[in-house]
Design a protein around this motif. Structure first.
Motif, short mmCIF file in Angstrom:
data_model
loop_
_atom_site.label_atom_id
_atom_site.label_comp_id
_atom_site.label_asym_id
_atom_site.label_seq_id
_atom_site.Cartn_x
_atom_site.Cartn_y
_atom_site.Cartn_z
N ARG A 54 0.84 -1.21 0.00
CA ARG A 54 0.00 0.00 0.00
C ARG A 54 0.87 1.26 0.00
N ALA A 55 1.93 1.25 0.81
CA ALA A 55 2.83 2.41 0.86
C ALA A 55 3.51 2.63 -0.48
N ARG A 56 3.92 1.54 -1.13
CA ARG A 56 4.57 1.64 -2.45
C ARG A 56 3.60 2.26 -3.45
N THR A 411 0.67 12.56 10.33
CA THR A 411 1.87 12.06 9.67
C THR A 411 1.87 12.47 8.20
N HIS A 412 3.08 12.63 7.65
CA HIS A 412 3.24 12.85 6.21
C HIS A 412 3.96 11.65 5.58
N ASN A 413 4.07 10.55 6.30
CA ASN A 413 4.84 9.39 5.88
C ASN A 413 3.91 8.34 5.27
N ALA A 414 4.16 7.96 4.03
CA ALA A 414 3.28 7.02 3.33
C ALA A 414 3.25 5.66 4.02
N HIS A 415 4.39 5.21 4.53
CA HIS A 415 4.41 3.92 5.22
C HIS A 415 3.57 3.98 6.49
N THR A 416 3.67 5.08 7.24
CA THR A 416 2.88 5.22 8.45
C THR A 416 1.39 5.26 8.13
N ILE A 499 12.43 4.10 0.76
CA ILE A 499 11.70 5.05 1.60
C ILE A 499 10.42 4.47 2.19
N VAL A 500 10.02 3.29 1.78
CA VAL A 500 8.81 2.68 2.36
C VAL A 500 9.16 1.41 3.13
N GLY A 501 10.42 1.25 3.49
CA GLY A 501 10.82 0.06 4.23
C GLY A 501 10.21 0.02 5.62
N ASP A 502 10.04 -1.18 6.14
CA ASP A 502 9.44 -1.39 7.45
C ASP A 502 10.40 -0.88 8.53
#
Length: 564
Positions: A54-56, A411-416, A499-502
């Motif tokens: 999803r983050a990707r 948050t502005h972080n796609a992974h979060t 940039i989307v790593g766990d």
């Protein structure tokens, strides 16, 4: 010396086990705390894979649309803090806070702007905003370097404005900061901000307004901020039109703006004078049916702020109102035990708290102050990835306490964002939050029709150009560093996988949990010498044994006499 030492002006309430656990984590060993957060944030492999996918997808959509190339996302990418010009901007913004007169302003501008190579940034971005800011900064830099002849338009402009005198220099700097400030600030007045928000509200955004201004220094300052908050609450209430604290706009307040001695050593004054003022503002917000959030500030004020929040939340006049809330900083080692304590408080007061989970905006000052004071450790994590892990652990706790919290994930972080959506499942009783002027590209794929449809509240500062600078410094430090997701998402040279790593997996791979280049305060000077040790006068677990020792020693008779 017969009188006992006055460390606590009034007896402190007995600490519950949850409060004791919170205090114990204040400056605890970072490795121990990170290991706890890793266990609390752990997710099954299949869940981790879905979050990554999803983050990707979110990052690919942002980059393909190139929406991130406008506004502050583009500006922070163009002027990253590792560049010479980025450092100059930070120096300028920070120093402008203390300029007492025009002559000093001229000297500052000559010192900070003259040698920076602004021209290399002109045209370096597709954003009109970035190029407009660059022109203003370049114009200023050239004006104060009159001995350098140019053969381009900048030289013509330099000769033109040189005839107007030094006021033009200051005007150019002011214009550059206004261009930047327009992106950070929602409006000069609350009415202007409310008007500007209408279009976005129709698209599904909500707003929380912050009346810009820093700590009150005098009681007159506090009274002025109180009047500002009261006027804003009335205006926001009119615009909200009864939509309620969740669907409608709200307000964010700073306790430091409401009392000039909002500090641990003045706890008795804070409880006697600040609590009634905050209760009165909360009552106004309740009557207007809007949300009322207490902002998070420096770590040394957390314990005191919890006493204030507990007193206000338990006030009988606010019973049954679920618009009261506060912000939690994920970068603090105490974040998870704080969630546990708040859940207990919500149950005691039979209310549902609105809780804004942020990562934190005072990291640099928390590190620096701990070093200067020679304290035993830091209240925050020294690695960004550890903060991301802590954030996920807090999010799991907030979502698990459904009756106690209405979670607001800032948050502005796609992974979060992807992790929150995965953890929440089919739940809809939560919202995302972002800063005004930042993260639009990401949240277009969350809020917009046809996307996930989850609401997003915009944290919207309101104030004049003069009030902007301290806020601007925090935002640039928080989001301008080249480790920031805001910066990295628009840098197409960086692989998406990087940039989307766990963050959990990333921290587990580290050989050292604390950052090796950020030693403990006592080891600040390496092998040369140890830093002088200080006592944290905001840590009750350190003050209570000190008070007992002073009490014991005060009973001893002391005699002074000449040595000879």
């Amino acid at each position: 010396m017969t009188n006992p030492p006055l460390i606590f002006a009034q007896p402190l309430p007995a600490a519950t086990p949850l409060r004791a656990a919170l205090r114990k984590a204040y400056r605890a060993d970072e490795t121990d705390i990170v290991d706890q957060r890793l266990a609390e944030a752990d997710l099954p492999p299949e869940t981790v894979d879905r979050i990554a996918a999803r983050a990707r997808d979110l990052v690919q959509k942002v980059r393909s649309a190139r929406l991130g190339q406008g506004g502050l996302d583009a500006f922070l990418h163009e002027y990253e803090l590792s560049s010479r010009e980025g450092v100059v901007l930070m120096c300028l913004a920070e120093a402008l806070l203390r300029i007492p007169d025009a002559e000093t302003a001229n000297l500052l501008i000559k010192d900070k702007l003259a040698d920076a190579d602004w021209r290399r940034h002109l045209g370096g971005s597709d954003s009109l905003f970035v190029n407009a800011s660059t022109w203003a900064l370049m114009l200023t830099g050239r004006v104060v370097s009159l001995d350098q002849e140019g053969q381009d338009l900048a030289g013509v402009l330099r000769r033109l404005v040189s005839r107007s005198g030094e006021p033009v220099i200051r005007q150019a700097v002011t214009q550059a900061m206004r261009i930047l400030g327009r992106q950070f600030v929602m409006g000069r007045t609350i009415d202007e901000a409310l008007e500007r928000a209408r279009a976005n509200e129709k698209r599904g955004y909500r707003y929380s307004y912050d009346m810009l201004g820093e700590s009150a220094r005098t009681m007159k300052d506090a009274e002025r901020y109180d009047r500002s908050y009261r006027a804003a609450i009335a205006a926001i209430g009119r615009a909200a039109a009864g939509r309620g604290p969740i669907e409608g706009p709200g307000i964010s307040v700073k306790l430091s703006a409401l009392h000039p001695r909002y500090e641990f050593a003045q706890r008795h004054r804070v409880m006697d004078e600040l609590v009634p003022r905050l209760v009165a503002l909360a009552q106004l917000a309740r009557d207007q049916k809007i949300g009322f959030t207490v902002d998070a500030e420096e770590a040394e004020r957390l314990d005191l702020s919890l006493d204030v929040i507990d007193a206000v939340s338990g006030d009988r006049s606010l019973a049954g109102w679920n618009g009261f809330g506060l912000a939690i900083q994920g970068y603090q080692k105490r974040a998870v035990p704080l969630v546990d304590w708040l859940a207990d408080m919500a149950r005691r007061h039979n209310r549902r708290l609105m809780v804004r989970l942020v990562k934190g905006a005072y990291w640099d000052s928390e590190i620096k102050q701990s070093q200067e004071r020679g304290l035993e450790g830091y209240p925050v994590f020294t690695r960004k990835a550890s903060t991301d892990v802590s954030y996920i652990a807090c999010a799991k706790r907030l979502l698990a306490e459904e009756a106690a919290f209405y979670p607001q994930f800032a948050t502005h972080n796609a992974h979060t964002v992807a992790a929150i959506l995965e953890l929440a499942g089919n739940r809809r009783d939560f919202e995302f939050q972002r800063l005004h002027g930042m993260g639009e590209a990401l949240y277009e794929h969350i809020v917009a029709p046809g996307a996930t449809g989850h609401p997003c509240r915009v944290y919207a500062p309101v104030g004049s150009h003069e009030d902007l600078l301290a806020y601007l410094v925090r935002r640039l430090l928080e989001n301008g560093a080249n480790t920031s997701f805001v910066n990295r998402i628009v840098d197409e040279k960086l692989p998406i996988e990087e940039i989307v790593g766990d963050p959990v997996a990333r921290v587990r791979r580290l050989s050292e949990k604390p950052h090796p280049r950020i030693p403990l305060p006592k080891d600040l000077y390496g092998a040369e010498r140890q830093n002088s040790a200080g006592i944290d006068l905001t840590d009750i677990d350190r003050l209570e044994p000190l008070a007992r020792a002073m009490q014991r020693d005060s009973a001893e008779p002391w005699h002074a006499a000449p040595l000879i």
